[in-house]
Write an enzyme that holds these catalytic residues in place. Sequence first.
Site, PDB file in Angstrom:
ATOM      1  N   CYS A   1       1.263  -1.403   0.034  1.00  0.00           N
ATOM      2  CA  CYS A   1      -0.168   0.181  -0.155  1.00  0.00           C
ATOM      3  C   CYS A   1       1.028   1.167  -0.067  1.00  0.00           C
ATOM      4  CB  CYS A   1      -0.962  -0.200   1.223  1.00  0.00           C
ATOM      5  SG  CYS A   1      -2.230   1.299   1.582  1.00  0.00           S
TER       6      CYS A   1
ATOM      7  N   ASN B   1       0.326  -7.930 -10.657  1.00  0.00           N
ATOM      8  CA  ASN B   1      -0.580  -6.673 -10.070  1.00  0.00           C
ATOM      9  C   ASN B   1      -0.186  -5.502 -11.272  1.00  0.00           C
ATOM     10  OD1 ASN B   1      -1.574  -4.999  -7.720  1.00  0.00           O
ATOM     11  ND2 ASN B   1      -2.674  -6.101  -8.943  1.00  0.00           N
TER      12      ASN B   1
ATOM     13  N   ASP C   1      -2.352  -2.724 -13.809  1.00  0.00           N
ATOM     14  CA  ASP C   1      -3.035  -1.802 -14.585  1.00  0.00           C
ATOM     15  C   ASP C   1      -3.539  -3.051 -15.808  1.00  0.00           C
ATOM     16  OD1 ASP C   1      -1.948   0.796 -13.758  1.00  0.00           O
ATOM     17  OD2 ASP C   1      -0.746   0.736 -15.242  1.00  0.00           O
TER      18      ASP C   1
ATOM     19  N   GLY D   1      -7.598  -5.312  -9.934  1.00  0.00           N
ATOM     20  CA  GLY D   1      -7.705  -4.120  -8.725  1.00  0.00           C
ATOM     21  C   GLY D   1      -8.917  -3.876  -9.078  1.00  0.00           C
TER      22      GLY D   1
END
Length: 325
Positions: free
Chosen positions: A100, A200, A202, A224
Amino acid sequence: MRIGPYYLPNNLLLAPMAGITDQPFRQLCRRFGAGLAVSEMVISNTELQHHPRTLQKTDYTGETGLRAVQILGNDPVKMAEAAKLNQQRGAHIIDINMGCPAKKVCSTAAGSALLKDEKLVENILTAVVAAVDIPVTLKIRTGWDRENRNAAKIASIAENCGIQALTIHGRTRACKFEGQAEYDTIRQVKQTARIPIIANGDIDSPEKARRVLAHTGADAIMIGRAAQGQPWIFAELAAALNGEHWQYPALADVQGVMNSHLEYLYRFYGDDCGVRIARKHIGWYFERLGGLPAEHKQSINQAQHPVQQLTRVNASFNHLLPRAA
């Protein structure tokens, strides 16, 4: 795709997203074929483990499929306790957040800020793996900034600590969500990794999914933001990767998905909170459909009760043109 003793139905995973991947959204994405849906992050602070919001995040009543819970923190002891508690609450997999980039997370030296301290990373991973008897996975970024991409070193530490799978977002902490994700670092890690690597960043179309898998050699991909407002993206990607034909849902089908999603939110959160949380999802659905006139968006956002909100959402479909297949 395998994580520890668990075989996933496919290699398409829903990314953990704060305030988004709650039980209603996870269940919806599983319905459309997500092989695994990871919960929004749960802070490891022991004082907050019984807070109503934390308990709601870890409420699996009636939930189907593997339950993967992401925990966040920077203290090995507290992270181990949080992992143990979430296993007791029904988690099948513990995922550790070291990816994050949010300022409020990194300011506490958690999330992707941990990538700066490789020894602390090792201590956290060692403590969490030892605390539970279920698989532990890790989500990271490629590094702190473009001059300090240490994903390969973190991957080696993770393997040695017993991590069962590693997700890599193709940006550094400094990049946040700006610019384009890069996949060369993921490819580099995969070439020497002994555990499953999940790419992960785009991935928002069948073409991009195929390209990322081919370039990185990753075992799986994680979706996502591309799932927001279109949970059927998992069905679309699965069909494309299997060489099958897939047709975009008819407008009536999209309306039905929205209705079921909103009704689930009302049941799960209650009327007042459910209406508030639904607003962002409604916005994403309509954005995928080309958007609404400002007055319709305002009317929907001003709705205070479930029936009122649903009525205005459904009325707005009369102002949309059917999307071409």
